[in-house]
Write an enzyme that holds these catalytic residues in place. Structure first.
Site, PDB file in Angstrom:
ATOM      1  N   HIS A  69       0.825  -1.209   0.000  1.00 13.82           N
ATOM      2  CA  HIS A  69       0.000   0.000   0.000  1.00 13.82           C
ATOM      3  C   HIS A  69       0.862   1.264   0.000  1.00 13.82           C
ATOM      4  O   HIS A  69       0.462   2.287  -0.569  1.00 13.82           O
ATOM      5  CB  HIS A  69      -0.936   0.003   1.209  1.00 13.82           C
ATOM      6  CG  HIS A  69      -2.096  -0.927   1.065  1.00 13.82           C
ATOM      7  ND1 HIS A  69      -3.324  -0.690   1.654  1.00 13.82           N
ATOM      8  CD2 HIS A  69      -2.238  -2.100   0.387  1.00 13.82           C
ATOM      9  CE1 HIS A  69      -4.161  -1.681   1.348  1.00 13.82           C
ATOM     10  NE2 HIS A  69      -3.511  -2.544   0.589  1.00 13.82           N
ATOM     11  N   ASP A  70       2.022   1.191   0.630  1.00  8.57           N
ATOM     12  CA  ASP A  70       2.921   2.341   0.631  1.00  8.57           C
ATOM     13  C   ASP A  70       3.457   2.608  -0.774  1.00  8.57           C
ATOM     14  O   ASP A  70       3.433   3.743  -1.256  1.00  8.57           O
ATOM     15  CB  ASP A  70       4.081   2.095   1.603  1.00  8.57           C
ATOM     16  CG  ASP A  70       5.013   3.294   1.707  1.00  8.57           C
ATOM     17  OD1 ASP A  70       4.507   4.433   1.767  1.00  8.57           O
ATOM     18  OD2 ASP A  70       6.246   3.103   1.728  1.00  8.57           O
ATOM     19  N   GLY A  75       4.981   6.142  -4.555  1.00  4.88           N
ATOM     20  CA  GLY A  75       6.174   5.325  -4.445  1.00  4.88           C
ATOM     21  C   GLY A  75       6.441   4.875  -3.020  1.00  4.88           C
ATOM     22  O   GLY A  75       5.727   5.238  -2.083  1.00  4.88           O
ATOM     23  N   ASP A  77       7.731   5.433  -0.047  1.00  2.00           N
ATOM     24  CA  ASP A  77       8.308   6.569   0.678  1.00  2.00           C
ATOM     25  C   ASP A  77       7.826   6.697   2.121  1.00  2.00           C
ATOM     26  O   ASP A  77       8.028   7.731   2.761  1.00  2.00           O
ATOM     27  CB  ASP A  77       8.028   7.877  -0.069  1.00  2.00           C
ATOM     28  CG  ASP A  77       6.545   8.251  -0.085  1.00  2.00           C
ATOM     29  OD1 ASP A  77       5.711   7.406   0.313  1.00  2.00           O
ATOM     30  OD2 ASP A  77       6.223   9.383  -0.496  1.00  2.00           O
ATOM     31  N   SER A  79       4.963   7.162   3.267  1.00  2.00           N
ATOM     32  CA  SER A  79       3.874   8.128   3.483  1.00  2.00           C
ATOM     33  C   SER A  79       2.609   7.488   4.037  1.00  2.00           C
ATOM     34  O   SER A  79       1.753   8.179   4.595  1.00  2.00           O
ATOM     35  CB  SER A  79       3.556   8.880   2.187  1.00  2.00           C
ATOM     36  OG  SER A  79       3.270   7.992   1.128  1.00  2.00           O
ATOM     37  N   HIS A 194      -1.412 -13.300  -0.593  1.00  2.00           N
ATOM     38  CA  HIS A 194      -2.686 -13.661   0.041  1.00  2.00           C
ATOM     39  C   HIS A 194      -2.657 -15.078   0.608  1.00  2.00           C
ATOM     40  O   HIS A 194      -3.645 -15.516   1.198  1.00  2.00           O
ATOM     41  CB  HIS A 194      -3.837 -13.537  -0.963  1.00  2.00           C
ATOM     42  CG  HIS A 194      -4.183 -12.130  -1.313  1.00  2.00           C
ATOM     43  ND1 HIS A 194      -5.112 -11.790  -2.277  1.00  2.00           N
ATOM     44  CD2 HIS A 194      -3.714 -10.941  -0.831  1.00  2.00           C
ATOM     45  CE1 HIS A 194      -5.193 -10.475  -2.376  1.00  2.00           C
ATOM     46  NE2 HIS A 194      -4.357  -9.937  -1.503  1.00  2.00           N
ATOM     47  N   THR A 195      -1.542 -15.759   0.444  1.00  2.00           N
ATOM     48  CA  THR A 195      -1.412 -17.090   1.034  1.00  2.00           C
ATOM     49  C   THR A 195      -1.315 -17.020   2.553  1.00  2.00           C
ATOM     50  O   THR A 195      -1.496 -18.025   3.240  1.00  2.00           O
ATOM     51  CB  THR A 195      -0.173 -17.816   0.466  1.00  2.00           C
ATOM     52  OG1 THR A 195      -0.148 -19.165   0.945  1.00  2.00           O
ATOM     53  CG2 THR A 195       1.123 -17.132   0.887  1.00  2.00           C
ATOM     54  N   ASP A 247      -6.342 -17.952   3.215  1.00  3.16           N
ATOM     55  CA  ASP A 247      -5.977 -19.261   2.661  1.00  3.16           C
ATOM     56  C   ASP A 247      -6.311 -20.299   3.733  1.00  3.16           C
ATOM     57  O   ASP A 247      -5.441 -20.731   4.489  1.00  3.16           O
ATOM     58  CB  ASP A 247      -4.481 -19.255   2.330  1.00  3.16           C
ATOM     59  CG  ASP A 247      -4.010 -20.514   1.639  1.00  3.16           C
ATOM     60  OD1 ASP A 247      -4.812 -21.447   1.502  1.00  3.16           O
ATOM     61  OD2 ASP A 247      -2.834 -20.557   1.235  1.00  3.16           O
ATOM     62  N   ASP A 255       3.009 -20.460   1.020  1.00  3.94           N
ATOM     63  CA  ASP A 255       3.101 -21.577   0.081  1.00  3.94           C
ATOM     64  C   ASP A 255       2.252 -21.319  -1.160  1.00  3.94           C
ATOM     65  O   ASP A 255       1.752 -20.217  -1.370  1.00  3.94           O
ATOM     66  CB  ASP A 255       2.684 -22.884   0.769  1.00  3.94           C
ATOM     67  CG  ASP A 255       1.325 -22.784   1.457  1.00  3.94           C
ATOM     68  OD1 ASP A 255       0.449 -22.073   0.921  1.00  3.94           O
ATOM     69  OD2 ASP A 255       1.130 -23.409   2.519  1.00  3.94           O
TER      70      ASP A 255
END
Length: 329
Positions: A69-70, A75, A77, A79, A194-195, A247, A255
């Site tokens: 998300h950063d 970029g 940074d 924030s 997302h595993t 998962d 995995d």
């Protein structure tokens, strides 16, 4: 005389360009950036992860999510960490309201400030903690060149517009990743995070109960999986708090099982299901599932390192914040 003046101007221009290029090359990310200025920086971060992640193994997923998300807003940074009294910072945007790990990163920053004041950026801390947290779950390691500088601008609207929501279709995912210089293979591989981790029924209920004006349940969702969720987890449209494993049965192990679930139409988010709607991304998923875990780890690591370089601030750009949550610190 005029010719000589023109020549002198040309020489000045060339020298200026060369100096700019030299400064640019010197300011790039590099391995062991803090070797002289704060030699124990990476060990301090790694030790803190190792000492705490086993008591809170569910923290690994939020830390890698924070890095993602950063990097997708202005970029990588740092924030995303900035607090705002007016509620206009990135962390106030809908995609970040469920983001965790802010206090964890701030504690690491405090440890580093005691040893090396105003030296290690919050942006680098995010990148390193994401890597070390994945390693702690049995996942791959990857190179994290450092030297990122912190930004001072954190905008709620920019976060809303640039972070892919869990309701994204393929077109939205492709566009948002392309905006960051990431391709379709990166999209599939980074989704592999997302595993590990969990979500809540709030992210799933629309797919189960209110998908559209004509269809109540998302047709891309496996019917048996949906029935099980309705019976045992998300029992009503108003359930926003029940925890769901991203998962199931393997949410603390890094995995390949996430991709197997996606192929079975059991991905939690619409964005998971969207990966199978394009022939190119579907091929990447099938290749991963039919390959080895070692191959997946290597490819995932490569995409993570690539993401960690997105629009970074280096050299004289940006600042080194002394408190990650305070823009002007």
């Amino acid at each position: 005389m005029k010719t000589m003046t023109q020549l002198n101007i040309a020489v000045v221009v060339v020298v200026t360009v060369l100096i700019g290029m030299l400064r640019s090359s010197e300011a790039q990310l590099q391995m062991n950036f803090y070797a002289k200025s704060c030699p124990n920086a990476e060990k301090i971060i790694s030790d803190h992860i190792q000492n705490h992640i086993h008591n809170g193994p569910s923290l690994a997923a939020p830390l890698i999510r924070m890095h993602f998300h950063d990097c997708f807003v202005r970029g990588c940074d740092g924030s995303v960490l900035i607090n705002s009294t007016s509620g206009n910072a990135e962390r106030d945007a809908p995609p970040n309201l469920t983001l965790r790990g802010f206090g964890f990163v701030e504690r690491i920053k405090a440890l580093l400030e005691k040893v090396c004041p105003k030296t290690v950026s919050c942006a680098d801390i995010i990148a390193l903690t994401a890597r070390d947290a994945v390693v702690a779950t049995g996942g791959p390691s990857w190179s994290v060149p450092t030297g990122r500088r912190d930004g001072r601008i954190s905008n709620k609207t920019e976060a809303t517009n640039n972070i892919p929501p869990p309701t994204s279709n393929f077109t939205t995912l492709q566009r948002l990743f392309k905006n960051q210089g990431l391709n379709l293979k990166d999209l599939v591989l980074l989704s592999g995070a997302h595993t590990i981790g969990v979500s809540h029924c709030s992210s799933m209920n629309t797919r189960l109960y209110n998908f559209s004006t004509t269809v109540k349940q998302d047709p891309s969702l496996d019917s048996q999986y949906a029935a099980n969720l309705k019976a045992n987890k998300c029992k009503s449209l108003n359930d926003n708090s029940t925890i769901l494993e991203m998962d199931p049965g393997s949410s603390r192990s890094f995995d390949l099982s996430y991709y197997r679930l996606v192929l079975k139409r059991r991905g939690l988010f619409q964005s998971d299901s969207a990966l199978t709607t394009n022939s190119a991304t579907l091929k990447v998923i099938n290749d991963l599932v039919n390959g080895s875990e070692k191959k997946f780890f290597k490819a995932f690591a490569k995409s993570m390192e690539k993401m960690g370089r997105v629009k970074v601030k280096t050299g004289s750009a940006g600042v080194i914040r002394t408190r990650c949550s305070v823009a002007g610190s």
